[in-house]
Scaffold this active site. Structure first.
Site, mmCIF file in Angstrom:
data_model
loop_
_atom_site.group_PDB
_atom_site.id
_atom_site.type_symbol
_atom_site.label_atom_id
_atom_site.label_comp_id
_atom_site.label_asym_id
_atom_site.label_seq_id
_atom_site.Cartn_x
_atom_site.Cartn_y
_atom_site.Cartn_z
ATOM 1 N N CYS A 161 72.431 43.122 53.891
ATOM 2 C CA CYS A 161 71.802 44.260 54.571
ATOM 3 C C CYS A 161 70.314 44.337 54.247
ATOM 4 O O CYS A 161 69.915 44.964 53.251
ATOM 5 C CB CYS A 161 72.495 45.558 54.181
ATOM 6 N N ARG A 191 84.420 12.144 84.919
ATOM 7 C CA ARG A 191 84.090 12.635 86.263
ATOM 8 C C ARG A 191 83.345 11.558 87.050
ATOM 9 O O ARG A 191 82.428 10.911 86.535
ATOM 10 C CB ARG A 191 83.249 13.901 86.160
ATOM 11 N N GLU A 219 68.304 35.475 60.361
ATOM 12 C CA GLU A 219 67.818 34.888 59.107
ATOM 13 C C GLU A 219 66.309 34.638 59.151
ATOM 14 O O GLU A 219 65.786 33.721 58.514
ATOM 15 C CB GLU A 219 68.549 33.572 58.773
#
Length: 383
Positions: A125, A268, A364
């Site tokens: 915190c 694909r 961060e």
């Protein structure tokens, strides 16, 4: 996950065990957890059974006693299964490390055993509604009252809030600026602790993000980590390792997106041939792989510097966080494009990776602040 000859046999074994865990417990559930906003505490405790609840905590205190170099490997591999859960575990481990590193014997004995087993979860915190990048301007106060402190304020964007049991709270005990900040351990059930609603977010939906509201929370003085005024230094040193964890999570998420792209392009066909045969698409894949390899090397270099206590470690951690999170998001975004319309569908999991990795450029310490730290290091070197 890229393995190189720089990894030891023990690290390769650690990566293998962690990858098995990520593939069994994280990857199959990641899209559902994201959709349902489900925080899988039971899975976090399974991770702790492997030693992932106290990665950096010393063995005598119940942890795994691993290095930062080991840690970036762990969190990269975990993030291939789910960046959101890997990101939360990185934060939880930052909290455990801070108590191990800055706490006294009584504090370690009180909180570390349950943190290391994830019976208790941890939250960090620092950020407030009016103090994000300028963390030294925080306004949460801790007033001394006899043998106690009384904490009042609001913390913002707290990962795990409401579910976590242990909160390391930075609060002002003295003058303005970083020198007036101290660190405290607050518990979820302390009178006066409450939480805001779970934030509605772009990504990281498999973990809660709430305000932590401190309304006259009285804690004894033995809940303070370190001395008065040490809080900002403790917070920043914790973030050095936290930044490496988030950087590693970006690598893992992006690697997963790249791996999915290879499979998709091989499966694909267009214009009578597999998409993977198209040189232009192969060049895109080559660039993505090269950029991830460069980011991985920088993250591991910074982790090694932090392990060795090198004076440039904070700057290297900032470089690694900035470069790896920017690179990770860019690679994931290109992977979505390579999937075409399928990349935009939630069932393929690529769009979730993109959403999860976007916040890594913010938390961060924003990547703008990482540039400030790096630039400061360069100018200080001039004397």
């Amino acid at each position: 996950m890229n393995t190189t000859t720089t990894l030891t046999k023990d690290q390769l074994a650690l990566a293998e065990v962690t990858l098995d865990f990520a593939q069994e417990h994280l990857a199959p559930n990641a899209v559902t957890w994201d959709r349902d906003k489900h925080f899988p505490v039971d899975v976090l405790r399974k991770a702790a059974e492997l030693g992932l609840g106290g990665v950096y905590v010393r063995e005598e205190h119940g942890g795994s006693g691993l290095t930062r170099t080991d840690g970036v490997l762990i969190f990269e591999v975990l993030a291939t299964g789910c960046p959101s859960i890997a990101g939360y575990l990185s934060i939880h481990n930052m909290v455990a490390w801070m108590i191990d590193h800055y706490g006294d014997d009584t504090q370690r004995a009180r909180w570390l055993p349950a943190l290391c087993t994830a019976e208790s979860l941890g939250s960090y915190c620092l950020t407030e509604p009016g103090a994000g990048s300028d963390a030294a301007a925080l306004r949460t106060r801790a007033e001394r009252d006899g043998e106690d402190y009384v904490l009042t304020g609001v913390k913002q964007f707290i990962s795990g809030a409401g579910s976590s049991d242990v909160y390391i709270v930075m609060a002002r005990t003295g003058e303005a600026g970083p020198g007036g900040i101290s660190a405290f351990v607050v518990e979820r059930d302390d009178p006066g602790v409450s939480f805001g609603p779970n934030e509605v977010k772009m990504g990281w939906n498999a973990q809660p993000t709430r305000q932590v509201i401190l309304d006259g929370v009285r804690v004894p003085a033995d809940r303070r980590l370190g001395a008065e005024g040490d809080g900002f230094r403790i917070a920043m040193n914790g973030l050095n390792g936290g930044r490496l964890g988030i950087a590693a999570c970006s690598l893992g998420g992006a690697q997963s997106a790249l791996d999915r792209s290879l499979v998709h392009l091989a499966d694909r066909e267009a214009f009578g041939a597999p998409l993977l045969d198209a040189q232009a698409l192969r060049f895109r894949l080559a660039d993505m792989a090269t950029e991830l390899a460069a980011a991985r090397a920088l993250v591991r270099q910074a982790a090694d510097a932090l392990d060795r206590g090198h004076r440039e470690a904070p700057h290297l951690c900032a470089m690694a966080k900035r470069f790896a999170t920017d690179t990770g998001y860019s690679v994931a975004d290109r992977a979505l494009q390579l999937h075409g319309g399928y990349g935009y569908l939630s069932e393929y999991g690529v769009e979730k990776i993109v959403r999860d990795l976007r916040v890594h450029q913010i938390l961060e310490g924003t990547n703008e602040i990482m540039r400030v730290i790096v630039a400061r290091g360069l100018t200080e070197a001039l004397g």
